[in-house]
Design an enzyme around this catalytic site. Structure first.
Site, PDB file in Angstrom:
ATOM      1  N   TYR A 246       0.835  -1.210   0.000  1.00 32.41           N
ATOM      2  CA  TYR A 246       0.000   0.000   0.000  1.00 32.41           C
ATOM      3  C   TYR A 246       0.860   1.246   0.000  1.00 32.41           C
ATOM      4  O   TYR A 246       2.069   1.190   0.267  1.00 32.41           O
ATOM      5  CB  TYR A 246      -0.978   0.000   1.172  1.00 32.41           C
ATOM      6  CG  TYR A 246      -0.407   0.454   2.504  1.00 32.41           C
ATOM      7  CD1 TYR A 246       0.405  -0.380   3.263  1.00 32.41           C
ATOM      8  CD2 TYR A 246      -0.676   1.733   3.002  1.00 32.41           C
ATOM      9  CE1 TYR A 246       0.913   0.041   4.482  1.00 32.41           C
ATOM     10  CE2 TYR A 246      -0.170   2.154   4.219  1.00 32.41           C
ATOM     11  CZ  TYR A 246       0.625   1.309   4.954  1.00 32.41           C
ATOM     12  OH  TYR A 246       1.140   1.726   6.156  1.00 32.41           O
TER      13      TYR A 246
ATOM     14  N   GLU B 111      11.688   3.595  14.444  1.00 30.16           N
ATOM     15  CA  GLU B 111      10.748   4.623  13.969  1.00 30.16           C
ATOM     16  C   GLU B 111       9.521   4.588  14.869  1.00 30.16           C
ATOM     17  O   GLU B 111       9.565   4.023  15.962  1.00 30.16           O
ATOM     18  CB  GLU B 111      10.394   4.372  12.503  1.00 30.16           C
ATOM     19  CG  GLU B 111       9.783   3.009  12.243  1.00 30.16           C
ATOM     20  CD  GLU B 111       9.445   2.762  10.772  1.00 30.16           C
ATOM     21  OE1 GLU B 111       9.374   3.720   9.985  1.00 30.16           O
ATOM     22  OE2 GLU B 111       9.219   1.591  10.432  1.00 30.16           O
TER      23      GLU B 111
ATOM     24  N   LEU C 131      10.662   1.996   7.556  1.00 31.81           N
ATOM     25  CA  LEU C 131      10.110   2.400   6.269  1.00 31.81           C
ATOM     26  C   LEU C 131      10.884   3.611   5.749  1.00 31.81           C
ATOM     27  O   LEU C 131      11.099   4.565   6.507  1.00 31.81           O
ATOM     28  CB  LEU C 131       8.634   2.782   6.433  1.00 31.81           C
ATOM     29  CG  LEU C 131       7.945   3.040   5.100  1.00 31.81           C
ATOM     30  CD1 LEU C 131       7.603   1.715   4.423  1.00 31.81           C
ATOM     31  CD2 LEU C 131       6.713   3.891   5.267  1.00 31.81           C
TER      32      LEU C 131
HETATM   33  N1  PDD Z   1       2.374   5.572   7.352  1.00 29.67           N
HETATM   34  N2  PDD Z   1       6.993   4.563   9.190  1.00 29.67           N
HETATM   35  C1  PDD Z   1       5.871   3.830   9.160  1.00 29.67           C
HETATM   36  C2  PDD Z   1       5.852   2.500   9.844  1.00 29.67           C
HETATM   37  C3  PDD Z   1       4.727   4.321   8.487  1.00 29.67           C
HETATM   38  O1  PDD Z   1       3.616   3.574   8.438  1.00 29.67           O
HETATM   39  C4  PDD Z   1       4.775   5.592   7.873  1.00 29.67           C
HETATM   40  C5  PDD Z   1       3.611   6.185   7.139  1.00 29.67           C
HETATM   41  C6  PDD Z   1       5.982   6.332   7.934  1.00 29.67           C
HETATM   42  C7  PDD Z   1       6.139   7.674   7.258  1.00 29.67           C
HETATM   43  O2  PDD Z   1       6.241   7.509   5.870  1.00 29.67           O
HETATM   44  P1  PDD Z   1       5.777   8.663   4.868  1.00 29.67           P
HETATM   45  O3  PDD Z   1       6.510   9.877   5.254  1.00 29.67           O
HETATM   46  O4  PDD Z   1       6.168   8.141   3.538  1.00 29.67           O
HETATM   47  O5  PDD Z   1       4.284   8.850   5.026  1.00 29.67           O
HETATM   48  C8  PDD Z   1       7.076   5.775   8.594  1.00 29.67           C
HETATM   49  C9  PDD Z   1       1.209   5.990   6.573  1.00 29.67           C
HETATM   50  C10 PDD Z   1       0.958   7.467   6.566  1.00 29.67           C
HETATM   51  C11 PDD Z   1       0.021   5.159   7.022  1.00 29.67           C
HETATM   52  O6  PDD Z   1       0.234   3.960   7.222  1.00 29.67           O
HETATM   53  O7  PDD Z   1      -1.084   5.683   7.139  1.00 29.67           O
END
Ligand code: PDD
Length: 286
Positions: free
Chosen positions: A32, A180, A204
């Site tokens: 996703y 994280e 991630l």
């Molecule tokens: N989640 N780490 C994890 C485990 C995440 O699920 C997310 C983002 C991030 C930040 O990634 P980005 O900057 O690309 O949004 C880091 C999304 C927003 C979600 O699962 O809703």
């Protein structure tokens, strides 16, 4: 009305259907992305599509669309939904077979593609001013946290752990090092230096993580990308979380103890201002 997309059709979200035999449902066998949209422009869409492609390749699932195909679908979905700023959710699973089998289905089973959109939630001013509370926990996830898969049980348990403690996020440590948050990247500020762990299989690769580091570079904010000990996180002057939907938010307590002086710190405020300026000048204008 919210418009969704399922396997080639745009339709009201309430009418969208996938099979209970779908491997996303049975096995969490899917990928996703969450893509923020500002003034109807999908932000860093190429990077999100590239991350999706990396996840699908690691899952050994053929990418059902090339970048142009994905952009066309995302653009049409954004146009069909009512909000200027949106959060597009995109999911690809290995499809629905006729029987349950862990091993991959044959080529006759096509991937399921599902997209929906929601209004993009902007963090409330009060939350930005006061910061949010976080708890910590051991990172119990698997060893491919660099893949954005829908197998999210550990992340859900870890986020609920925060909610159960009246907090917004759970900060994760593995073997004594920061990884994280349950759904965000975590930044540490100490003595005027911004620090964040390097990308690895344990976290991630956040699109917003990259934006924050770019803004630090552009504006000459001292920063380091290196492994961070749990003790360094607990001794931070400031902690921030970042994600596509939360942007950059200060964490002002960790496990009930104040981070720094317990207030949103000056570098966090500065980064937030840079981020908002970037949004006005770049994100909304392509
Ligand atoms: N989640 N780490 C994890 C485990 C995440 O699920 C997310 C983002 C991030 C930040 O990634 P980005 O900057 O690309 O949004 C880091 C999304 C927003 C979600 O699962 O809703």
């Amino acid at each position: 009305m919210i418009t969704a997309y399922v396997n080639g059709s745009y339709l009201p979200l309430a009418e969208a259907r996938v099979s209970p035999m779908d491997r996303g449902f049975l096995f969490g066998d899917g990928a996703y992305e969450v893509i923020p949209v500002y003034s109807r422009r999908a932000f860093r869409v190429d990077e999100h599509i590239a991350r999706l492609a990396r996840t699908l390749a690691a899952m050994r699932l053929a990418n059902p669309h090339d970048a142009a195909g994905w952009k066309a679908i995302i653009g049409e979905l954004v146009a069909r939904n009512p909000w200027e700023d949106q959060s597009v959710y995109l999911q690809v699973t290995r499809g629905a077979d006729t029987r349950r089998n862990h091993a991959f289905p044959g080529p006759e089973v096509k991937a399921t593609v599902f997209l929906m959109s929601e209004p993009l939630p902007v963090p409330a001013p009060a939350q930005l001013a006061a910061g949010v509370a976080a708890v910590s926990a051991a990172d119990i996830r698997w060893l491919r946290c660099d893949l954005k898969t829908v197998s999210m049980l550990a992340n859900c348990l870890l986020r609920q752990h925060a909610i159960d403690h009246g907090c917004a996020e759970t900060v994760l440590f593995r073997d004594g090092f920061l990884t994280e948050g349950s759904a965000s990247s975590i930044f540490v500020v100490k003595d005027g230096v911004l620090r964040v762990p390097p990308k690895s299989h344990l976290m991630l690769p956040g699109i917003t993580y990259d934006v924050v580091l770019e803004l630090a570079r552009t504006h000459g904010l001292a920063h380091e990308v290196r492994e961070l000990l749990e003790a360094e996180v607990r001794a931070a002057d400031e902690l921030w979380l970042s994600s596509s939907t939360k942007e950059v938010l200060p964490i002002t307590t960790l496990d009930g103890r104040p981070v720094g002086d317990g207030r949103a710190g000056p570098l966090g405020r500065q980064m937030y201002a840079w981020y908002q300026e970037f949004k006005r000048t770049v994100m909304r204008n392509g």
